[in-house]
Scaffold this motif. Structure first.
Motif, PDB file in Angstrom:
ATOM      1  N   ASP A  30      38.610 -31.809 -13.387  1.00  0.00           N
ATOM      2  CA  ASP A  30      39.000 -31.384 -12.037  1.00  0.00           C
ATOM      3  C   ASP A  30      38.439 -29.991 -11.781  1.00  0.00           C
ATOM      4  OD1 ASP A  30      40.209 -30.662  -9.670  1.00  0.00           O
ATOM      5  OD2 ASP A  30      42.145 -31.534 -10.192  1.00  0.00           O
ATOM      6  N   THR A  31      37.374 -29.916 -10.979  1.00  0.00           N
ATOM      7  CA  THR A  31      36.719 -28.627 -10.736  1.00  0.00           C
ATOM      8  C   THR A  31      37.553 -27.716  -9.840  1.00  0.00           C
ATOM      9  OG1 THR A  31      35.496 -29.643  -8.909  1.00  0.00           O
ATOM     10  CG2 THR A  31      34.400 -29.539 -11.044  1.00  0.00           C
ATOM     11  N   TYR A  32      38.558 -28.265  -9.177  1.00  0.00           N
ATOM     12  CA  TYR A  32      39.408 -27.426  -8.334  1.00  0.00           C
ATOM     13  C   TYR A  32      40.330 -26.550  -9.164  1.00  0.00           C
ATOM     14  CZ  TYR A  32      37.859 -30.489  -4.557  1.00  0.00           C
ATOM     15  OH  TYR A  32      37.086 -31.192  -3.662  1.00  0.00           O
ATOM     16  N   ILE A  33      40.687 -27.016 -10.377  1.00  0.00           N
ATOM     17  CA  ILE A  33      41.542 -26.228 -11.265  1.00  0.00           C
ATOM     18  C   ILE A  33      40.840 -25.900 -12.582  1.00  0.00           C
ATOM     19  CG2 ILE A  33      43.667 -27.132 -10.265  1.00  0.00           C
ATOM     20  CD1 ILE A  33      43.880 -29.050 -12.602  1.00  0.00           C
ATOM     21  N   ASP A  34      39.569 -26.331 -12.709  1.00  0.00           N
ATOM     22  CA  ASP A  34      38.756 -26.048 -13.901  1.00  0.00           C
ATOM     23  C   ASP A  34      39.426 -26.509 -15.195  1.00  0.00           C
ATOM     24  OD1 ASP A  34      36.548 -24.951 -12.605  1.00  0.00           O
ATOM     25  OD2 ASP A  34      37.473 -22.976 -12.486  1.00  0.00           O
ATOM     26  N   SER A  35      39.920 -27.736 -15.195  1.00  0.00           N
ATOM     27  CA  SER A  35      40.511 -28.302 -16.407  1.00  0.00           C
ATOM     28  C   SER A  35      40.462 -29.826 -16.326  1.00  0.00           C
ATOM     29  CB  SER A  35      41.962 -27.827 -16.591  1.00  0.00           C
ATOM     30  OG  SER A  35      42.786 -28.364 -15.579  1.00  0.00           O
ATOM     31  N   TRP A  36      40.666 -30.467 -17.483  1.00  0.00           N
ATOM     32  CA  TRP A  36      40.661 -31.919 -17.540  1.00  0.00           C
ATOM     33  C   TRP A  36      42.014 -32.470 -17.120  1.00  0.00           C
ATOM     34  CZ3 TRP A  36      36.517 -35.051 -18.558  1.00  0.00           C
ATOM     35  CH2 TRP A  36      35.353 -34.438 -19.047  1.00  0.00           C
ATOM     36  N   SER A  37      41.971 -33.550 -16.366  1.00  0.00           N
ATOM     37  CA  SER A  37      43.180 -34.295 -16.006  1.00  0.00           C
ATOM     38  C   SER A  37      43.093 -35.674 -16.640  1.00  0.00           C
ATOM     39  CB  SER A  37      43.321 -34.419 -14.487  1.00  0.00           C
ATOM     40  OG  SER A  37      43.475 -33.153 -13.890  1.00  0.00           O
ATOM     41  N   ALA A  38      44.252 -36.231 -16.989  1.00  0.00           N
ATOM     42  CA  ALA A  38      44.264 -37.540 -17.668  1.00  0.00           C
ATOM     43  C   ALA A  38      45.336 -38.430 -17.077  1.00  0.00           C
ATOM     44  CB  ALA A  38      44.494 -37.354 -19.165  1.00  0.00           C
ATOM     45  N   ILE A  39      45.023 -39.724 -16.998  1.00  0.00           N
ATOM     46  CA  ILE A  39      45.998 -40.720 -16.573  1.00  0.00           C
ATOM     47  C   ILE A  39      45.847 -41.956 -17.459  1.00  0.00           C
ATOM     48  CG2 ILE A  39      46.021 -39.898 -14.190  1.00  0.00           C
ATOM     49  CD1 ILE A  39      44.493 -43.227 -14.705  1.00  0.00           C
ATOM     50  N   ARG A  40      46.931 -42.697 -17.622  1.00  0.00           N
ATOM     51  CA  ARG A  40      46.880 -43.957 -18.347  1.00  0.00           C
ATOM     52  C   ARG A  40      47.239 -45.080 -17.385  1.00  0.00           C
ATOM     53  NH1 ARG A  40      49.451 -42.778 -24.408  1.00  0.00           N
ATOM     54  NH2 ARG A  40      47.715 -41.439 -25.113  1.00  0.00           N
ATOM     55  N   LYS A  75      29.592 -30.224  -7.222  1.00  0.00           N
ATOM     56  CA  LYS A  75      29.558 -29.952  -8.656  1.00  0.00           C
ATOM     57  C   LYS A  75      29.432 -31.265  -9.422  1.00  0.00           C
ATOM     58  CE  LYS A  75      32.410 -25.827  -8.089  1.00  0.00           C
ATOM     59  NZ  LYS A  75      33.681 -25.135  -8.453  1.00  0.00           N
ATOM     60  N   ASP A  76      29.165 -31.162 -10.731  1.00  0.00           N
ATOM     61  CA  ASP A  76      29.050 -32.359 -11.563  1.00  0.00           C
ATOM     62  C   ASP A  76      30.369 -33.137 -11.578  1.00  0.00           C
ATOM     63  OD1 ASP A  76      26.479 -31.691 -12.161  1.00  0.00           O
ATOM     64  OD2 ASP A  76      26.901 -30.923 -14.172  1.00  0.00           O
ATOM     65  N   VAL A  77      30.252 -34.456 -11.533  1.00  0.00           N
ATOM     66  CA  VAL A  77      31.406 -35.337 -11.674  1.00  0.00           C
ATOM     67  C   VAL A  77      31.388 -35.874 -13.100  1.00  0.00           C
ATOM     68  CG1 VAL A  77      32.519 -37.453 -10.885  1.00  0.00           C
ATOM     69  CG2 VAL A  77      31.370 -35.950  -9.235  1.00  0.00           C
ATOM     70  N   ARG A  78      32.443 -35.571 -13.890  1.00  0.00           N
ATOM     71  CA  ARG A  78      32.478 -35.948 -15.301  1.00  0.00           C
ATOM     72  C   ARG A  78      33.730 -36.770 -15.580  1.00  0.00           C
ATOM     73  NH1 ARG A  78      31.978 -30.614 -18.735  1.00  0.00           N
ATOM     74  NH2 ARG A  78      31.816 -32.197 -20.398  1.00  0.00           N
ATOM     75  N   VAL A  79      33.543 -37.969 -16.165  1.00  0.00           N
ATOM     76  CA  VAL A  79      34.682 -38.833 -16.504  1.00  0.00           C
ATOM     77  C   VAL A  79      34.508 -39.384 -17.917  1.00  0.00           C
ATOM     78  CG1 VAL A  79      35.059 -39.476 -14.085  1.00  0.00           C
ATOM     79  CG2 VAL A  79      33.624 -40.914 -15.537  1.00  0.00           C
ATOM     80  N   ARG A  80      35.624 -39.659 -18.573  1.00  0.00           N
ATOM     81  CA  ARG A  80      35.651 -40.284 -19.889  1.00  0.00           C
ATOM     82  C   ARG A  80      36.743 -41.358 -19.876  1.00  0.00           C
ATOM     83  NH1 ARG A  80      36.282 -34.671 -23.349  1.00  0.00           N
ATOM     84  NH2 ARG A  80      34.186 -33.822 -22.998  1.00  0.00           N
ATOM     85  N   VAL A  81      36.489 -42.461 -20.558  1.00  0.00           N
ATOM     86  CA  VAL A  81      37.471 -43.542 -20.592  1.00  0.00           C
ATOM     87  C   VAL A  81      37.659 -44.010 -22.036  1.00  0.00           C
ATOM     88  CG1 VAL A  81      38.219 -45.706 -19.555  1.00  0.00           C
ATOM     89  CG2 VAL A  81      36.594 -44.256 -18.332  1.00  0.00           C
ATOM     90  N   TYR A  82      38.945 -44.105 -22.464  1.00  0.00           N
ATOM     91  CA  TYR A  82      39.318 -44.628 -23.781  1.00  0.00           C
ATOM     92  C   TYR A  82      40.013 -45.985 -23.595  1.00  0.00           C
ATOM     93  CZ  TYR A  82      38.964 -39.747 -25.487  1.00  0.00           C
ATOM     94  OH  TYR A  82      38.553 -38.479 -25.812  1.00  0.00           O
TER      95      TYR A  82
END
Length: 401
Positions: free
Chosen positions: A70-80, A94-101
Motif C-alpha cells: 500500500d503506497t499510501y501508507i508505505d507498508s504491506w497489507s494482507a488479507i486471507r 507507482k509500482d503495483v506489487r502483490v504476492r499470493v500464498y
C-alpha cells in the motif's frame, strides 16, 4: 529454565502450524496471478488460480493469503480469503506489487493450518506514456461540508494549446465521469467545482487529471482521497470579549455557520498583546472549548484576539484550518496620533495645497479678465466703423447741396 523451555515449545508449535513440512505435507503457491484495471482510476482487481498440486485435494479447505504494498501508507497489507480474486486501491503512478500464498487446513493436514513457504509475486510498473509532467499540487477542499472544490497546478512548460481534463469515480458510480464545472483563468482550466454533484463521505474517491497537447497526450496524475478528511470549516464571524473581576479578560465565540458538527471542532486562538512601549507579544493557544479566560490584564496593554478552527483527529484524519475571524481588541484599538515630525509634514502639505488652490483661482480670474477685455474691444470696433460711415455720408450731403 522451565519458562524458557515452554517458550521454545510454543514457538516451534507456531512455526509448525504455518509450515509446509509438518506431517510431511507440502503446499505450493497459487499460479496465474493477474492484475486487471477495470477503469476505476486506481481500483484494481487481482485474480489467481489454485496450484495444480492442490486441485484434487478435496478433504481440506483451501485459503489464500494476499499481500499487497500500500503506497499510501508505505507498508504491506494482507488479507486471507477463500475466493480467488480481490479488489484493492492502488496509486497508479507507482509500482503495483502483490504476492499470493496458499493455505490448507483440514483432515489432510491433521487440522493444522499449513502455508506455502513460497509465494507467487507480480509487479506492474506505472505507465510511461504521455508528454510533460503530471499536474502538481492537486488538492480538494470540502468547504464547510457544503461543496467540494479541487485545484491543481499547471506546469509552466505546457504549451498554451494544452487542455487538461479531470475524471472521477467512486462506488456509487457505474463508470467514471468528467468534472461537472471547470474553474478557468484566461481560458485555462485549473480546477473543478462539485457544487451540483455531491460526493459521498467515508469512501475512496479516485481522481485522474490528464489532457492533450500538440505534442501528444499529457502524462496522467492519479489521486485518491476521502472528502471527510478535506473539510475546511467556515470562518467565525464574531468574538465576544469582556473584562471580568480580578483584572481578567474573558473571550467567547460561536460556531461557524454550516454543517460541521460542533463537537468535531478544535480551535486556535491568536493573542496579540501590545504594551505601552509599542512592543508586541504574540501567543497561539489550542483549545477544544469555545471560551478562554486570561489572567493579569493591565490597562496599559492592548489585547487583540482572533480565532480559527479545523476538524479534530477524532472526527477526521486531517483537514484544513478555516480563515481567521475578525480581530477583537480590549480596549478598542484607536488610530495612533501622528508624531510631531509627521504633524509638521502634514501641515506643510496642507499649506502647499492651499497655496496651489489660491494660485489656480488667481490664474483663473486673470485669464477670465483678459478674455473679457478682448470681448469688449471687439464690441467697440464696429461702433467706431459706423461712426466713420455716418460722418462721410454727412460730408457728401453738404457738398452736394
Amino acid at each position: 529454565m522451565a519458562n524458557t523451555s515452554w517458550l521454545i515449545v510454543m514457538l516451534l508449535s507456531i512455526t509448525c502450524r504455518e509450515s509446509m513440512h509438518c506431517n510431511g505435507f507440502t503446499v505450493d503457491p497459487p499460479v496465474d496471478v493477474v492484475i486487471s484495471d477495470v477503469g476505476q482510476l486506481g481500483r484494481l482487481q487481482i485474480s489467481w488460480s489454485p496450484p495444480a498440486s492442490q486441485v484434487n485435494v478435496t478433504e481440506c479447505s483451501q485459503l489464500y493469503q494476499l499481500e499487497y504494498f500500500d503506497t499510501y501508507i508505505d507498508s504491506w497489507s494482507a488479507i486471507r480469503t477463500a475466493k480467488m480474486n480481490y479488489t484493492a486501491q492502488f496509486d497508479l503512478m507507482k509500482d503495483v506489487r502483490v504476492r499470493v500464498y496458499t493455505l490448507l487446513r483440514g483432515p489432510c493436514t491433521n487440522g493444522i493450518l499449513i502455508k506455502s513457504s513460497s509465494y507467487t509475486e507480480l509487479v506492474q510498473n506505472p505507465p510511461s506514456t504521455g508528454v510533460g509532467t503530471p499536474v502538481q499540487d492537486f488538492v480538494c477542499v470540502y468547504h464547510n461540508m457544503k461543496y467540494v472544490e479541487c485545484n491543481w497546478g499547471r506546469s509552466p512548460k505546457l504549451s498554451a494549446n494544452s487542455q487538461q481534463h479531470l475524471y472521477f469515480w467512486h462506488r456509487e458510480l457505474d463508470q467514471t465521469e468528467e468534472c461537472p464545472k471547470y474553474l478557468k483563468a484566461s481560458g485555462t482550466r485549473f480546477g473543478c467545482n462539485f457544487t451540483e454533484n455531491s460526493l459521498p463521505e467515508f469512501t475512496d474517491i479516485n481522481f485522474c487529471v490528464n489532457g492533450s497537447s500538440p505534442e501528444g497526450p499529457l502524462k496522467p496524475a492519479f489521486i485518491s482521497l476521502q472528502i471527510q478528511n478535506q473539510v475546511k470549516p467556515g470562518t467565525t464571524e464574531k468574538l465576544h470579549l469582556r473584562k471580568v473581576p480580578e483584572a481578567q479578560l474573558e473571550l467567547r465565540w460561536d460556531n461557524p455557520a454550516g454543517k460541521v458538527p460542533a463537537h468535531c471542532l478544535e480551535w486556535e486562538v491568536e493573542h496579540n498583546q501590545e504594551g505601552p512601549d509599542g512592543k508586541i507579544a504574540l501567543q497561539q493557544i489550542l483549545t477544544d472549548q469555545k471560551s478562554l479566560t486570561l489572567p493579569s490584564i493591565h490597562d496599559t496593554q492592548i489585547n487583540c484576539f482572533r480565532v480559527r478552527s479545523k476538524l479534530s483527529k477524532y472526527c477526521a484524519n486531517k483537514g484544513f484550518w478555516s480563515g481567521w475571524s475578525p480581530a477583537t481588541c480590549q480596549p478598542e484599538k484607536r488610530e495612533k496620533a501622528p508624531k510631531p515630525e509627521q504633524s509638521r509634514d502634514i501641515v506643510h502639505v496642507y499649506v502647499f495645497i492651499a497655496f496651489a488652490i489660491i494660485a489656480i483661482l488667481v490664474l483663473s480670474l486673470c485669464v477670465g479678465a483678459v478674455l473679457k477685455m478682448r470681448s469688449l474691444r471687439d464690441v467697440k470696433k464696429p461702433d467706431a466703423l459706423l461712426a466713420n460711415v455716418f460722418a462721410r455720408n454727412s460730408v457728401l450731403t453738404v457738398m452736394d447741396a
